[in-house]
Scaffold this motif. Sequence first.
Motif, mmCIF file in Angstrom:
data_model
loop_
_atom_site.group_PDB
_atom_site.id
_atom_site.type_symbol
_atom_site.label_atom_id
_atom_site.label_comp_id
_atom_site.label_asym_id
_atom_site.label_seq_id
_atom_site.Cartn_x
_atom_site.Cartn_y
_atom_site.Cartn_z
ATOM 1 N N PRO A 1 0.766 -1.218 0.183
ATOM 2 C CA PRO A 1 -0.079 0.068 -0.004
ATOM 3 C C PRO A 1 0.778 1.144 -0.120
ATOM 4 O O PRO A 1 0.500 2.289 -0.710
ATOM 5 C CB PRO A 1 -0.866 -0.316 1.197
ATOM 6 N N ALA B 1 0.861 3.820 -3.153
ATOM 7 C CA ALA B 1 0.374 5.055 -2.841
ATOM 8 C C ALA B 1 1.278 6.213 -3.427
ATOM 9 O O ALA B 1 0.793 7.436 -3.989
ATOM 10 C CB ALA B 1 0.098 5.374 -1.377
ATOM 11 N N LEU C 1 -6.251 4.466 -1.077
ATOM 12 C CA LEU C 1 -4.983 5.227 -1.593
ATOM 13 C C LEU C 1 -5.545 6.529 -2.327
ATOM 14 O O LEU C 1 -6.502 6.856 -2.614
ATOM 15 C CB LEU C 1 -4.107 4.431 -2.282
ATOM 16 N N LEU D 1 -5.606 -3.189 -4.500
ATOM 17 C CA LEU D 1 -4.196 -2.735 -4.704
ATOM 18 C C LEU D 1 -3.871 -3.060 -6.334
ATOM 19 O O LEU D 1 -3.123 -2.356 -6.707
ATOM 20 C CB LEU D 1 -3.275 -3.533 -3.743
ATOM 21 N N TYR E 1 -5.309 -0.630 -8.520
ATOM 22 C CA TYR E 1 -4.897 0.688 -8.198
ATOM 23 C C TYR E 1 -3.384 0.999 -9.035
ATOM 24 O O TYR E 1 -3.287 1.900 -9.608
ATOM 25 C CB TYR E 1 -4.297 0.968 -6.738
ATOM 26 N N LEU F 1 -3.410 2.979 6.854
ATOM 27 C CA LEU F 1 -3.559 3.322 5.504
ATOM 28 C C LEU F 1 -3.899 4.937 5.354
ATOM 29 O O LEU F 1 -3.584 5.514 4.404
ATOM 30 C CB LEU F 1 -4.987 2.420 5.195
ATOM 31 N N ILE G 1 -0.701 6.743 5.686
ATOM 32 C CA ILE G 1 0.039 6.396 4.262
ATOM 33 C C ILE G 1 -0.244 7.296 3.252
ATOM 34 O O ILE G 1 0.493 7.907 2.339
ATOM 35 C CB ILE G 1 -0.051 4.841 3.785
ATOM 36 N N ALA G 2 -1.938 7.543 3.000
ATOM 37 C CA ALA G 2 -2.231 8.364 1.866
ATOM 38 C C ALA G 2 -1.726 9.853 2.060
ATOM 39 O O ALA G 2 -1.277 10.512 1.052
ATOM 40 C CB ALA G 2 -3.801 8.330 1.812
ATOM 41 N N ALA H 1 2.093 9.915 1.186
ATOM 42 C CA ALA H 1 2.344 9.779 -0.058
ATOM 43 C C ALA H 1 2.213 10.884 -0.795
ATOM 44 O O ALA H 1 2.967 11.549 -1.643
ATOM 45 C CB ALA H 1 1.452 8.585 -0.793
#
Length: 370
Positions: A11, A15, A58, A80, A83, A355, A358-359, A362
């Motif tokens: 992920p 991302a 993401l 994923l 994505y 998550l 993470i977004a 990123a």
Amino acid sequence: MSDVLIVGAGPAGLAVGGALAMAGQPSVLFERGPSAGTAWHHHYARLHLHTVKELSALPGLPFPPDAPRYVPRQGVADYLAAYAAHYRLELRYGQAVTRIVRDGAGWQVHMVDGTAHRSHAIVLATGANATPVRPALPGETGFGGRILHSHAYRDASPFAGQRVLVVGMGNTGAEIALDLAEAGVATTVSVRSPINVVRRDVLGRPTQRTAMLLAKLPPAWGDRLGVWLRDLTVGDLTPLGLRTPALSPLRQLRETGRTPVIDLGTLDLIRAGRIAVRPGVRTLTPTGVQFTDGREEAFDALLLATGYRPAVQALFPDLALPVDARGLPREVVGTGDAAGLYFVGFELTRPGGLLNTIADQARTVARTLA
């Protein structure tokens, strides 16, 4: 110089690749496994996200509208893959990185096959859970049963008719114990330390959203309200053989990076006597375990839910990374000797789920590199 190089296509790596693609910056992702999000194809079968889909997507691509609130393991794996396809990311599979070294104004990424790639910007997205922690247990050489790390657990079927001890009651240990007990396996969980337990939902409201709201308050207020909600919804766990720490769930996350146990039904089965609770393991015996309270019981298998380590520093033989006591990078955008390095997916202290973090990270990396 090549494009931005991203190490890891879970992920976090995806991302960053997606956020860079939206900014018009090409990247190449190196993944040691055979697919995007490889780990999600191998987690235990019943796993679902503990965070709602709206706050787990993401950058730039939501989960499908028909996905449930808490997306299952296979749904995450499919997302994923979709994505990576959506942003037409360049993924190179079976590419394990052995070391990363400074090369003039840039960096060189060395691969297990002997090749090397150079870039001005390297994104480390190998994950906080890269390597299972498998402690040696006293007496284990004489134990006659099986000992497995929870990383190897898929479902309860191989343990039918057996007596299983799950060592550790974090989120993984609690859910594996639940999975085993629901399948009729004689299940015991060994809990050495106090644990914070919260419900995944309270009156239909996700605890994730409540935690994010409480985190906006002054810490003393948010902590006090968090303790009140925990005690109101979970209650006193002492009769179950469990201890609750003095730290509130939010403070525990903020100061230690340990996520509270998100209860999905484990407590109900403990109360019903279908999951037994024991203290820490003192030593293994030929037929089972002696616990720290002196009690001895027989077990056919031990599942060690003893966590993971990031294994990031090992990739940098010539550079002391700015990491904390657990080996987790302290910064997203590298500075000083680490300039040109970016670290995504290692921040475990923010409420709202990894998550969601993470977004945000990123997007930070994409803005910096753009």
